[in-house]
Design a protein around this motif. Structure first.
Motif, PDB file in Angstrom:
ATOM      1  N   GLY A  49      88.146  53.585   2.698  1.00 59.71           N
ATOM      2  CA  GLY A  49      88.998  52.444   2.994  1.00 59.71           C
ATOM      3  C   GLY A  49      89.670  52.468   4.349  1.00 59.71           C
ATOM      4  O   GLY A  49      90.508  51.594   4.640  1.00 59.71           O
ATOM      5  N   ARG A  50      89.321  53.416   5.202  1.00 60.30           N
ATOM      6  CA  ARG A  50      89.928  53.494   6.532  1.00 60.30           C
ATOM      7  C   ARG A  50      89.047  52.702   7.496  1.00 60.30           C
ATOM      8  O   ARG A  50      88.366  53.242   8.360  1.00 60.30           O
ATOM      9  CB  ARG A  50      90.079  54.953   6.940  1.00 60.30           C
ATOM     10  N   LEU A  51      89.085  51.379   7.341  1.00 63.59           N
ATOM     11  CA  LEU A  51      88.130  50.512   8.015  1.00 63.59           C
ATOM     12  C   LEU A  51      88.306  50.502   9.529  1.00 63.59           C
ATOM     13  O   LEU A  51      87.325  50.474  10.268  1.00 63.59           O
ATOM     14  CB  LEU A  51      88.241  49.091   7.451  1.00 63.59           C
ATOM     15  N   LEU A  52      89.539  50.515   9.992  1.00 58.07           N
ATOM     16  CA  LEU A  52      89.781  50.487  11.430  1.00 58.07           C
ATOM     17  C   LEU A  52      89.239  51.753  12.090  1.00 58.07           C
ATOM     18  O   LEU A  52      88.563  51.692  13.130  1.00 58.07           O
ATOM     19  CB  LEU A  52      91.270  50.333  11.713  1.00 58.07           C
ATOM     20  N   GLU A  53      89.511  52.911  11.483  1.00 58.74           N
ATOM     21  CA  GLU A  53      89.005  54.167  12.027  1.00 58.74           C
ATOM     22  C   GLU A  53      87.475  54.218  11.956  1.00 58.74           C
ATOM     23  O   GLU A  53      86.825  54.752  12.853  1.00 58.74           O
ATOM     24  CB  GLU A  53      89.597  55.351  11.262  1.00 58.74           C
ATOM     25  N   ALA A  54      86.912  53.666  10.886  1.00 59.22           N
ATOM     26  CA  ALA A  54      85.455  53.633  10.753  1.00 59.22           C
ATOM     27  C   ALA A  54      84.841  52.821  11.879  1.00 59.22           C
ATOM     28  O   ALA A  54      83.841  53.242  12.485  1.00 59.22           O
ATOM     29  CB  ALA A  54      85.061  53.030   9.401  1.00 59.22           C
ATOM     30  N   GLU A  55      85.445  51.678  12.181  1.00 64.86           N
ATOM     31  CA  GLU A  55      84.909  50.850  13.270  1.00 64.86           C
ATOM     32  C   GLU A  55      85.039  51.560  14.610  1.00 64.86           C
ATOM     33  O   GLU A  55      84.122  51.502  15.446  1.00 64.86           O
ATOM     34  CB  GLU A  55      85.635  49.504  13.318  1.00 64.86           C
ATOM     35  N   GLU A  56      86.139  52.254  14.815  1.00 66.39           N
ATOM     36  CA  GLU A  56      86.315  52.992  16.067  1.00 66.39           C
ATOM     37  C   GLU A  56      85.229  54.058  16.228  1.00 66.39           C
ATOM     38  O   GLU A  56      84.678  54.244  17.319  1.00 66.39           O
ATOM     39  CB  GLU A  56      87.701  53.634  16.099  1.00 66.39           C
ATOM     40  N   GLU A  57      84.905  54.748  15.135  1.00 69.97           N
ATOM     41  CA  GLU A  57      83.872  55.779  15.196  1.00 69.97           C
ATOM     42  C   GLU A  57      82.498  55.157  15.447  1.00 69.97           C
ATOM     43  O   GLU A  57      81.673  55.697  16.192  1.00 69.97           O
ATOM     44  CB  GLU A  57      83.862  56.591  13.903  1.00 69.97           C
ATOM     45  N   MET A  58      82.223  54.001  14.812  1.00 73.06           N
ATOM     46  CA  MET A  58      80.953  53.312  15.053  1.00 73.06           C
ATOM     47  C   MET A  58      80.839  52.872  16.513  1.00 73.06           C
ATOM     48  O   MET A  58      79.761  52.946  17.114  1.00 73.06           O
ATOM     49  CB  MET A  58      80.841  52.093  14.131  1.00 73.06           C
ATOM     50  N   ARG A  59      81.954  52.402  17.077  1.00 77.63           N
ATOM     51  CA  ARG A  59      81.926  51.966  18.468  1.00 77.63           C
ATOM     52  C   ARG A  59      81.730  53.153  19.424  1.00 77.63           C
ATOM     53  O   ARG A  59      81.081  53.018  20.471  1.00 77.63           O
ATOM     54  CB  ARG A  59      83.215  51.222  18.807  1.00 77.63           C
ATOM     55  N   ARG A  60      82.283  54.311  19.067  1.00 79.94           N
ATOM     56  CA  ARG A  60      82.018  55.511  19.881  1.00 79.94           C
ATOM     57  C   ARG A  60      80.536  55.862  19.833  1.00 79.94           C
ATOM     58  O   ARG A  60      79.931  56.215  20.851  1.00 79.94           O
ATOM     59  CB  ARG A  60      82.852  56.695  19.373  1.00 79.94           C
TER      60      ARG A  60
ATOM     61  N   ALA B 120      81.705  64.615   0.806  1.00 84.76           N
ATOM     62  CA  ALA B 120      82.025  63.204   0.560  1.00 84.76           C
ATOM     63  C   ALA B 120      81.583  62.794  -0.835  1.00 84.76           C
ATOM     64  O   ALA B 120      82.310  62.084  -1.550  1.00 84.76           O
ATOM     65  CB  ALA B 120      81.352  62.327   1.616  1.00 84.76           C
ATOM     66  N   ALA B 121      80.388  63.244  -1.254  1.00 86.18           N
ATOM     67  CA  ALA B 121      79.893  62.923  -2.593  1.00 86.18           C
ATOM     68  C   ALA B 121      80.766  63.541  -3.671  1.00 86.18           C
ATOM     69  O   ALA B 121      80.876  63.000  -4.782  1.00 86.18           O
ATOM     70  CB  ALA B 121      78.450  63.407  -2.744  1.00 86.18           C
ATOM     71  N   LEU B 122      81.411  64.666  -3.358  1.00 84.89           N
ATOM     72  CA  LEU B 122      82.298  65.333  -4.307  1.00 84.89           C
ATOM     73  C   LEU B 122      83.703  64.729  -4.310  1.00 84.89           C
ATOM     74  O   LEU B 122      84.579  65.196  -5.040  1.00 84.89           O
ATOM     75  CB  LEU B 122      82.380  66.831  -3.979  1.00 84.89           C
ATOM     76  N   GLY B 123      83.921  63.713  -3.462  1.00 80.96           N
ATOM     77  CA  GLY B 123      85.227  63.072  -3.409  1.00 80.96           C
ATOM     78  C   GLY B 123      86.269  63.879  -2.668  1.00 80.96           C
ATOM     79  O   GLY B 123      87.464  63.783  -2.956  1.00 80.96           O
ATOM     80  N   ARG B 124      85.806  64.664  -1.659  1.00 78.12           N
ATOM     81  CA  ARG B 124      86.733  65.476  -0.874  1.00 78.12           C
ATOM     82  C   ARG B 124      86.663  65.044   0.585  1.00 78.12           C
ATOM     83  O   ARG B 124      85.992  65.684   1.414  1.00 78.12           O
ATOM     84  CB  ARG B 124      86.391  66.953  -1.033  1.00 78.12           C
ATOM     85  N   PRO B 125      87.324  63.950   0.949  1.00 80.46           N
ATOM     86  CA  PRO B 125      87.202  63.414   2.309  1.00 80.46           C
ATOM     87  C   PRO B 125      87.718  64.343   3.399  1.00 80.46           C
ATOM     88  O   PRO B 125      87.176  64.367   4.507  1.00 80.46           O
ATOM     89  CB  PRO B 125      88.016  62.119   2.258  1.00 80.46           C
TER      90      PRO B 125
END
Length: 431
Positions: free
Chosen positions: A314-325, A265-270
């Motif tokens: 910037g994938r905010l919806l997916e981020a929230e889904e992962e946080m909720r899991r 992630a730090a290297l910019g490779r998501p």
């Protein structure tokens, strides 16, 4: 009844911790709120519990409590029996085991009491090895509790004794402990020196598990210092050490892969970062439950790192889904400390969305810190994030108050780098 109402009626006593965990895990979201306008802001405090349901579920919890107390009693009797037959080292080992039993069920503030008794006995012995073992256990729990100065003192004493006894394995563990303490305090040169010392000692033998752990820690340190090439090399070597180990290395491999994900992630490779996080989760699932300190499981930690990756891309919806899991996993597995971090992240997510209502997550995180009496560093991080949230949402006075509170806690813990960071943010706020 709402969970937050029930928690207000529950005294903050260590003995009631299993009941608190049951209360959280048995709560259910209010369907009207969950699917209504308040659903995106739902926290565990707003869930509902039914007292009758608590009564029905209490049996297995009481059984687990009885088994834990019975194990403590048996361990204590074992210490008495060892002392009676003149085996003081055996008595120390039994007392240390009692402390570890407390750690495994999350009673982190109770474990040091056992270690203090064990240490008092160990200090009277000619054989220093029981004292070294006790000091290492004591240092580890202090680190988890955020008591960095005390933890460093125990590790330093363990190192001196281990070297005097020519106990190389213990000297390595003490050096790693000192490195971990320095890393938590952002004292990077000190951490580098301690890890390098541990690495030199370990390379003289053939302990692949310890080598892998040290290379992993060196990788974490290098990434924090911004030397991403060195971080990648250390993590590669860590994996080479751990992969051939068939037993007991699953969680170690998961930690290395989690660190690899953060590096990618730090290297910019998501893409590779997400793949590393998912492979780490697979290693967690294939191994036995982690016998280490309770509080925030490795599975939740990895999921939160994946959520942070999604958030940063910037994938905010997916981020929230992962946080909720992660939230649901933390609730059902009684990882109450993890909820503080989860709600802090959810608050930060709302801040990125420009949603001022996100304050409810920070309020919940801070309320949990107080109710659970968790490590002060968790509360400091929550206040810090809350201050930044208020700063971006146009509340400078509140932002300053929260940042000042975070600075106060960080200062009490001796984390100078965090103090300097918060002071710089306070100066920017004043400007």
């Amino acid at each position: 009844m709402k969970v937050e109402q029930a928690l207000r009626l529950l005294p903050n006593l260590e003995a009631l911790m299993p009941l608190r965990g049951l209360l959280l895990s048995s709560a259910r979201p209010d369907q009207r709120v969950q699917w209504g306008s308040g659903g995106p802001y739902l926290t565990v405090g707003k869930r509902e519990i039914e007292p009758g349901e608590l009564t029905r579920l209490m049996g297995p919890v009481l059984t687990a409590v009885a088994e834990h107390v019975a194990a403590l009693f048996a361990t204590y009797v074992g210490a008495l029996e060892a002392q009676q037959r003149g085996d003081s080292p055996g008595a120390v080992a039994a007392l240390v085991e009692a402390g570890r039993l407390e750690e495994r069920v999350g009673r982190l503030t109770q474990a040091p009491a056992w270690y203090e008794v064990a240490l008092a006995l160990a200090e009277t012995l000619q054989d220093r090895r029981p004292e070294v073992e006790t000091l290492l256990a004591f240092g580890r729990v202090c680190l988890v509790l955020g008591q960095y100065a005390e933890g460093a003192r125990h590790y330093q004493r363990a190192l001196v004794l281990a070297e005097a006894e020519f106990d190389q394995a213990a000297a390595v563990d003490a050096s790693v402990g000192l490195g971990n303490t320095a890393l938590e305090r952002d004292e990077w040169p000190g951490a580098q020196a301690w890890y390098a010392r541990a690495l030199r000692l370990t390379q003289a033998g053939n302990d692949r598990l310890r080598l892998g752990r040290i290379e992993h820690r060196l990788g974490l340190l290098a990434r924090r210092r911004g030397d991403l090439a060195a971080a990648g090399e250390h993590l590669r070597r860590a994996r080479e050490c751990l992969e051939p180990l068939s037993a007991g290395a699953g969680h170690e491999m998961a930690r290395v892969l989690d660190a690899q994900g953060e590096l990618e992630a730090a290297l910019g490779r998501p893409g590779p970062a997400a793949a590393a996080f998912r492979e780490a989760l697979a290693w967690v699932r294939r191994d036995e439950p982690d016998p280490g300190v309770a509080g925030e499981g490795l599975d939740v930690t990895i999921r939160l790192h994946l959520a942070e990756l999604l958030l940063d891309t910037g994938r905010l919806l997916e981020a929230e889904e992962e946080m909720r899991r992660a939230e649901q996993l933390a609730i059902t597995s009684h990882q109450t400390r993890a909820l503080v971090r989860i709600y802090t992240l959810l608050g930060g997510l709302r801040g990125r969305q420009g949603d001022e209502t996100g304050f409810v997550f920070f309020e919940q995180a801070i309320a949990l810190c107080r109710a659970l009496e968790g490590p002060p560093v968790d509360e400091a991080r929550a206040y810090h994030a809350y201050g930044l949230f208020r700063q971006s949402s146009g509340g400078p006075d509140e932002a300053r108050a929260y940042l000042e509170r975070a600075r106060e806690i960080f200062r009490s813990l001796g984390v100078d780098a965090e103090v300097e960071r918060v002071e710089a943010e306070l100066q920017a706020l004043s400007a």
